[in-house]
Design a protein around this motif. Sequence first.
Motif, PDB file in Angstrom:
ATOM      1  N   LEU A  16      -2.618   4.356  -2.020  1.00 30.09           N
ATOM      2  CA  LEU A  16      -2.489   5.338  -0.939  1.00 30.09           C
ATOM      3  C   LEU A  16      -3.872   5.834  -0.513  1.00 30.09           C
ATOM      4  O   LEU A  16      -4.164   5.949   0.684  1.00 30.09           O
ATOM      5  CB  LEU A  16      -1.615   6.510  -1.387  1.00 30.09           C
ATOM      6  N   GLU A  17      -4.735   6.102  -1.481  1.00 26.25           N
ATOM      7  CA  GLU A  17      -6.089   6.566  -1.157  1.00 26.25           C
ATOM      8  C   GLU A  17      -6.894   5.485  -0.438  1.00 26.25           C
ATOM      9  O   GLU A  17      -7.650   5.787   0.494  1.00 26.25           O
ATOM     10  CB  GLU A  17      -6.793   7.048  -2.416  1.00 26.25           C
ATOM     11  N   ILE A  18      -6.737   4.229  -0.837  1.00 26.92           N
ATOM     12  CA  ILE A  18      -7.410   3.130  -0.131  1.00 26.92           C
ATOM     13  C   ILE A  18      -6.899   3.068   1.309  1.00 26.92           C
ATOM     14  O   ILE A  18      -7.675   2.936   2.257  1.00 26.92           O
ATOM     15  CB  ILE A  18      -7.189   1.787  -0.866  1.00 26.92           C
ATOM     16  N   HIS A  19      -5.580   3.170   1.458  1.00 22.15           N
ATOM     17  CA  HIS A  19      -4.978   3.155   2.792  1.00 22.15           C
ATOM     18  C   HIS A  19      -5.572   4.257   3.679  1.00 22.15           C
ATOM     19  O   HIS A  19      -6.022   3.995   4.803  1.00 22.15           O
ATOM     20  CB  HIS A  19      -3.457   3.331   2.668  1.00 22.15           C
ATOM     21  N   ILE A  20      -5.581   5.457   3.167  1.00 21.70           N
ATOM     22  CA  ILE A  20      -6.092   6.586   3.938  1.00 21.70           C
ATOM     23  C   ILE A  20      -7.566   6.395   4.263  1.00 21.70           C
ATOM     24  O   ILE A  20      -8.009   6.631   5.388  1.00 21.70           O
ATOM     25  CB  ILE A  20      -5.853   7.909   3.179  1.00 21.70           C
ATOM     26  N   ASP A  21      -8.336   5.923   3.287  1.00 22.81           N
ATOM     27  CA  ASP A  21      -9.780   5.795   3.444  1.00 22.81           C
ATOM     28  C   ASP A  21     -10.188   4.706   4.434  1.00 22.81           C
ATOM     29  O   ASP A  21     -11.310   4.707   4.925  1.00 22.81           O
ATOM     30  CB  ASP A  21     -10.416   5.524   2.081  1.00 22.81           C
ATOM     31  N   THR A  22      -9.280   3.787   4.739  1.00 18.72           N
ATOM     32  CA  THR A  22      -9.631   2.698   5.660  1.00 18.72           C
ATOM     33  C   THR A  22      -9.119   2.925   7.079  1.00 18.72           C
ATOM     34  O   THR A  22      -9.206   2.027   7.919  1.00 18.72           O
ATOM     35  CB  THR A  22      -9.089   1.351   5.139  1.00 18.72           C
TER      36      THR A  22
END
Length: 117
Positions: A16-22
């Motif tokens: 989820l954090e990777i998703h948000i960060d990209t």
Amino acid sequence: MKDLYKKALQAYIEMLEIHIDTKTSDLLFHRETAEFYEKLFSVAHSIGERYIDLDWNLFDSSLSEKKKRANEIISNLRKEIEQYQSNNELSLWTDDLLWWLADDLEDIEWTSKWFIR
């Protein structure tokens, strides 16, 4: 199995954090990672519920304590959002987003209160 559940939950959080960060750096990857984190949530959820089906508990607390804690989690986050709003100068759009989120949390906060009465 509890450890496996926690690892699956951590994998979900990281994805989820990777998703948000990209969101602003790679739109195609960002879109695809939405499916990734949703699948990882499903995996964590399924493992966790299977663990409960096997007659175990994730928390050593009573049902009434769990209901109270659920309400506290929601209420505390709503209050944190509202406090953040009042303590920071925000753009109109950010302020609107946070009000909308606090309002959504307030809706489920009232529903969660129903379970503890």
